[in-house]
Design an enzyme around this catalytic site. Structure first.
Site, PDB file in Angstrom:
ATOM      1  N   GLN A   9       0.863  -2.574   5.606  1.00  0.00           N
ATOM      2  CA  GLN A   9      -0.307  -3.676   5.873  1.00  0.00           C
ATOM      3  C   GLN A   9      -0.565  -2.831   7.219  1.00  0.00           C
ATOM      4  O   GLN A   9      -1.933  -3.108   7.471  1.00  0.00           O
ATOM      5  CB  GLN A   9       0.549  -4.382   6.259  1.00  0.00           C
ATOM      6  CG  GLN A   9       1.628  -5.405   5.388  1.00  0.00           C
ATOM      7  CD  GLN A   9       1.945  -6.895   6.468  1.00  0.00           C
ATOM      8  OE1 GLN A   9       0.953  -7.895   6.640  1.00  0.00           O
ATOM      9  NE2 GLN A   9       3.299  -6.899   6.442  1.00  0.00           N
ATOM     10  N   VAL A  45      -3.278   0.008   8.521  1.00  0.00           N
ATOM     11  CA  VAL A  45      -4.369   0.577   8.003  1.00  0.00           C
ATOM     12  C   VAL A  45      -5.051   1.887   9.062  1.00  0.00           C
ATOM     13  O   VAL A  45      -5.641   2.374   9.066  1.00  0.00           O
ATOM     14  CB  VAL A  45      -6.191   0.133   8.503  1.00  0.00           C
ATOM     15  CG1 VAL A  45      -5.226  -1.335   7.153  1.00  0.00           C
ATOM     16  CG2 VAL A  45      -6.084  -0.738   9.475  1.00  0.00           C
ATOM     17  N   HIS A  80      -3.219  -3.132   2.515  1.00  0.00           N
ATOM     18  CA  HIS A  80      -4.794  -3.264   3.288  1.00  0.00           C
ATOM     19  C   HIS A  80      -5.934  -2.692   3.945  1.00  0.00           C
ATOM     20  O   HIS A  80      -6.395  -3.002   4.850  1.00  0.00           O
ATOM     21  CB  HIS A  80      -4.599  -4.678   5.063  1.00  0.00           C
ATOM     22  CG  HIS A  80      -3.606  -5.583   4.827  1.00  0.00           C
ATOM     23  ND1 HIS A  80      -3.062  -6.022   5.870  1.00  0.00           N
ATOM     24  CD2 HIS A  80      -3.201  -6.329   3.014  1.00  0.00           C
ATOM     25  CE1 HIS A  80      -2.363  -7.374   5.359  1.00  0.00           C
ATOM     26  NE2 HIS A  80      -2.237  -7.558   3.434  1.00  0.00           N
ATOM     27  N   CYS A  94     -25.754   3.233   5.960  1.00  0.00           N
ATOM     28  CA  CYS A  94     -25.833   4.273   4.643  1.00  0.00           C
ATOM     29  C   CYS A  94     -26.368   5.489   5.169  1.00  0.00           C
ATOM     30  O   CYS A  94     -28.200   5.427   5.076  1.00  0.00           O
ATOM     31  CB  CYS A  94     -25.207   3.685   3.797  1.00  0.00           C
ATOM     32  SG  CYS A  94     -24.852   4.669   1.824  1.00  0.00           S
ATOM     33  N   SER A 145       5.231  -9.477  11.406  1.00  0.00           N
ATOM     34  CA  SER A 145       5.399 -11.009  12.228  1.00  0.00           C
ATOM     35  C   SER A 145       6.104 -12.293  10.790  1.00  0.00           C
ATOM     36  O   SER A 145       5.684 -13.318  10.453  1.00  0.00           O
ATOM     37  CB  SER A 145       4.470 -11.876  12.827  1.00  0.00           C
ATOM     38  OG  SER A 145       3.184 -11.983  11.616  1.00  0.00           O
TER      39      SER A 145
HETATM   40  C1  BJW Z   1       7.988  -5.080  16.604  1.00  0.00           C
HETATM   41  C2  BJW Z   1       7.828  -4.205  17.446  1.00  0.00           C
HETATM   42  C3  BJW Z   1       8.557  -3.119  17.892  1.00  0.00           C
HETATM   43  C4  BJW Z   1       6.439  -6.186  18.043  1.00  0.00           C
HETATM   44  N1  BJW Z   1       8.877  -2.923  16.444  1.00  0.00           N
HETATM   45  N2  BJW Z   1       8.521  -4.637  15.421  1.00  0.00           N
HETATM   46  C5  BJW Z   1      -1.237 -18.782   0.763  1.00  0.00           C
HETATM   47  C6  BJW Z   1      -0.503 -19.350   1.650  1.00  0.00           C
HETATM   48  C7  BJW Z   1      -1.861 -19.490   2.590  1.00  0.00           C
HETATM   49  C8  BJW Z   1      -2.441 -18.702   2.785  1.00  0.00           C
HETATM   50  C9  BJW Z   1      -2.646 -17.784   2.046  1.00  0.00           C
HETATM   51  C10 BJW Z   1      -2.074 -17.164   0.617  1.00  0.00           C
HETATM   52  N3  BJW Z   1      -2.125 -16.371   0.120  1.00  0.00           N
HETATM   53  C11 BJW Z   1      -3.259 -16.257   0.116  1.00  0.00           C
HETATM   54  C12 BJW Z   1      -3.997 -16.817   1.781  1.00  0.00           C
HETATM   55  C13 BJW Z   1      -4.231 -15.824   2.951  1.00  0.00           C
HETATM   56  C14 BJW Z   1      -4.787 -15.028   3.608  1.00  0.00           C
HETATM   57  C15 BJW Z   1      -3.339 -15.861   4.676  1.00  0.00           C
HETATM   58  O1  BJW Z   1      -2.195 -15.280   4.221  1.00  0.00           O
HETATM   59  N4  BJW Z   1      -3.137 -16.123   4.989  1.00  0.00           N
HETATM   60  C16 BJW Z   1      -2.422 -16.810   6.146  1.00  0.00           C
HETATM   61  C17 BJW Z   1      -2.828 -16.109   8.151  1.00  0.00           C
HETATM   62  C18 BJW Z   1      -2.111 -18.458   6.460  1.00  0.00           C
HETATM   63  N5  BJW Z   1      -4.156 -13.882   2.869  1.00  0.00           N
HETATM   64  C19 BJW Z   1      -5.680 -13.679   2.583  1.00  0.00           C
HETATM   65  O2  BJW Z   1      -6.553 -13.878   1.900  1.00  0.00           O
HETATM   66  C20 BJW Z   1      -4.921 -12.064   1.456  1.00  0.00           C
HETATM   67  N6  BJW Z   1      -5.708 -12.092   0.391  1.00  0.00           N
HETATM   68  C21 BJW Z   1      -5.222 -12.168  -1.188  1.00  0.00           C
HETATM   69  O3  BJW Z   1      -3.926 -13.180  -0.702  1.00  0.00           O
HETATM   70  O4  BJW Z   1      -6.155 -12.907  -1.591  1.00  0.00           O
HETATM   71  C22 BJW Z   1      -6.187 -13.684  -2.750  1.00  0.00           C
HETATM   72  C23 BJW Z   1      -7.259 -13.251  -3.405  1.00  0.00           C
HETATM   73  C24 BJW Z   1      -7.293 -12.983  -5.033  1.00  0.00           C
HETATM   74  C25 BJW Z   1      -8.171 -12.548  -5.602  1.00  0.00           C
HETATM   75  C26 BJW Z   1      -9.714 -13.092  -5.402  1.00  0.00           C
HETATM   76  C27 BJW Z   1      -8.863 -13.109  -4.110  1.00  0.00           C
HETATM   77  C28 BJW Z   1      -8.513 -13.239  -3.408  1.00  0.00           C
HETATM   78  C29 BJW Z   1      -5.560 -11.007   2.560  1.00  0.00           C
HETATM   79  C30 BJW Z   1      -5.122 -10.258   3.793  1.00  0.00           C
HETATM   80  C31 BJW Z   1      -5.515  -9.268   4.358  1.00  0.00           C
HETATM   81  C32 BJW Z   1      -4.999  -9.552   5.927  1.00  0.00           C
HETATM   82  N7  BJW Z   1      -5.733  -8.204   6.622  1.00  0.00           N
HETATM   83  C33 BJW Z   1      -5.288  -8.160   8.163  1.00  0.00           C
HETATM   84  C34 BJW Z   1      -6.637  -7.357   8.367  1.00  0.00           C
HETATM   85  C35 BJW Z   1      -6.609  -5.744   8.208  1.00  0.00           C
HETATM   86  C36 BJW Z   1      -7.779  -4.711   8.034  1.00  0.00           C
HETATM   87  C37 BJW Z   1      -7.708  -4.300   9.776  1.00  0.00           C
HETATM   88  O5  BJW Z   1      -6.633  -4.027  10.195  1.00  0.00           O
HETATM   89  O6  BJW Z   1      -8.402  -5.219  10.526  1.00  0.00           O
HETATM   90  O7  BJW Z   1      -4.407  -7.054   7.641  1.00  0.00           O
HETATM   91  S1  BJW Z   1      -4.886  -9.775   9.240  1.00  0.00           S
HETATM   92  C38 BJW Z   1      -3.931  -8.778   9.876  1.00  0.00           C
HETATM   93  O8  BJW Z   1      -2.505  -9.432   9.314  1.00  0.00           O
HETATM   94  C39 BJW Z   1      -3.772  -7.060   9.033  1.00  0.00           C
HETATM   95  C40 BJW Z   1      -2.071  -7.247   9.396  1.00  0.00           C
HETATM   96  O9  BJW Z   1      -1.816  -6.441   8.081  1.00  0.00           O
HETATM   97  C41 BJW Z   1      -1.297  -8.131   8.847  1.00  0.00           C
HETATM   98  C42 BJW Z   1      -0.253  -8.583   8.503  1.00  0.00           C
HETATM   99  O10 BJW Z   1       0.505  -8.787  10.465  1.00  0.00           O
HETATM  100  P1  BJW Z   1       1.326  -8.028  10.855  1.00  0.00           P
HETATM  101  O11 BJW Z   1       1.182  -6.608  10.716  1.00  0.00           O
HETATM  102  O12 BJW Z   1       2.323  -8.707  10.545  1.00  0.00           O
HETATM  103  O13 BJW Z   1       1.205  -7.819  12.378  1.00  0.00           O
HETATM  104  P2  BJW Z   1       1.541  -9.064  13.408  1.00  0.00           P
HETATM  105  O14 BJW Z   1       1.101  -8.722  14.760  1.00  0.00           O
HETATM  106  O15 BJW Z   1       0.918 -10.625  12.544  1.00  0.00           O
HETATM  107  O16 BJW Z   1       3.254  -9.220  13.279  1.00  0.00           O
HETATM  108  C43 BJW Z   1       3.411  -7.715  14.780  1.00  0.00           C
HETATM  109  C44 BJW Z   1       5.374  -8.016  14.469  1.00  0.00           C
HETATM  110  O17 BJW Z   1       5.579  -6.831  15.344  1.00  0.00           O
HETATM  111  C45 BJW Z   1       6.118  -9.177  15.643  1.00  0.00           C
HETATM  112  O18 BJW Z   1       6.862  -9.961  14.313  1.00  0.00           O
HETATM  113  C46 BJW Z   1       6.263  -8.535  16.899  1.00  0.00           C
HETATM  114  O19 BJW Z   1       7.634  -9.464  16.863  1.00  0.00           O
HETATM  115  C47 BJW Z   1       6.807  -6.953  16.013  1.00  0.00           C
HETATM  116  N8  BJW Z   1       7.015  -5.958  16.895  1.00  0.00           N
HETATM  117  N9  BJW Z   1       6.850  -4.795  18.273  1.00  0.00           N
HETATM  118  C48 BJW Z   1       9.750  -3.685  15.273  1.00  0.00           C
HETATM  119  N10 BJW Z   1       8.282  -2.027  18.759  1.00  0.00           N
HETATM  120 ZN    ZN Z   2     -26.203   2.559   0.319  1.00  0.00          ZN
END
Ligand code: BJW
Ligand code: ZN
Length: 255
Positions: free
Chosen positions: A110, A112, A128, A157, A199
């Protein structure tokens, strides 16, 4: 002194030695030990200070492209100063170890930040997108842009003067179809599934565990904290990935 990593269960080592396919899902936590802030960990997390749910979405960019671009510019500067940590390197080695034995390895990230590539992982699926690629919202022109900081914000652009946005997936946007297809294939065929440093709250990646378990895979989680999937995995390994993954590798290699 950091606590010792938890012992790696013999049953997990046996499962990996007999696996013909392994799928690993990573999140921001895998880069935490490189100095990249995660999204949802207090108190220094990007989530707490900048609230990505409000910034990482298309409406926010339409409303205030300067603010959103500034946030990405800040993150790019931060990441540009970070390199892969022992957790990234161990995953790259796990890929080589498995491939030498004729197995398949897929890294579904996930993140970037491109740190898995920098560590030498090759079969990486970017769910992502990539923070270093930028795309024009008007003409679609896309390419790598490594400038840190940007000389002007928002970014324009060269071809048409339109606004450029990061080549990442925002909330409400679909993940790239190719990445989803590759994830689906890897999850359906894996014998062992890892969830590392995520998470497990953002869909669709948060549900990958279900596909892997339906395929009969043994599931492993590596995270210092409990998550919504901790109760679903066979091997919850509590601690930082930069310590647990190298320990796992050295057990596998019989060091
Ligand atoms: C350690 C550590 C160490 C600390 N060692 N570990 C179903 C139900 C409800 C909602 C939805 C659903 N389906 C879709 C949704 C909506 C939405 C969603 O999920 N919302 C929820 C919040 C409820 N999802 C979307 O919108 C997605 N799109 C989609 O499903 O589209 C459907 C569609 C179909 C057809 C047409 C149109 C649409 C897209 C999701 C995009 C997420 N984007 C981001 C930003 C990316 C760009 C950027 O970086 O700026 O992605 S948000 C952000 O969260 C980023 C991450 O990749 C993502 C996940 O976070 P991650 O990586 O888990 O980080 P943290 O900080 O949350 O956790 C860190 C963890 O590390 C913690 O657990 C710590 O304990 C641990 N840790 N130190 C190991 N040393
Ligand atoms: Zn352009």
């Amino acid at each position: 002194m950091p606590a010792d990593p938890p012992p790696i269960p013999d049953a997990l080592i046996d499962a990996l030695r007999s696996a013909s396919a392994v799928a690993v899902l990573t999140g921001a936590g895998v880069s935490a030990e490189s100095g990249v802030p995660t999204f949802r960990d207090a108190p220094d997390a990007l989530w707490a200070r900048f609230n990505p749910s409000e910034l990482a979405n298309p409406e926010a960019f339409r409303r205030d492209p300067k603010l959103v671009t500034k946030w990405y510019d800040w993150r790019r500067q931060k990441i540009a100063g970070c390199g892969p940590n022992p957790g990234h390197h161990a995953l790259a080695e796990l890929e080589r170890w498995l491939e030498q034995r004729g197995g398949a390895f897929t890294l579904l990230t996930q993140n970037v930040d491109r740190l898995h590539h920098a560590a030498g992982s090759s079969n990486v699926v970017e769910l992502h997108g990539d923070l270093w690629r930028w795309r024009c919202v008007d003409c679609g022109d896309e390419g790598e842009d490594r400038r840190v900081p940007f000389p002007e914000v928002p970014v324009r652009c060269d071809r048409c003067g339109g606004l450029k946005r990061p080549g990442v997936v925002w909330f409400g946007e679909a993940l790239p179809a190719e990445a989803l297809g590759a994830a689906d294939r890897a999850l359906r065929s894996c014998d062992v599934f890892f969830s590392v440093g995520t998470s497990a709250v953002v869909e669709p990646a948060a549900s990958f565990i279900h596909a892997a378990r339906s395929a009969g895979a043994a599931a492993v989680e590596i995270n210092p904290e409990r998550t919504p999937i901790t109760g679903l995995v066979d091997f919850p390994l509590t601690g930082p990935s930069g310590r647990i993954l190298p320990a796992l590798l050295s057990r596998l290699r019989g060091d």
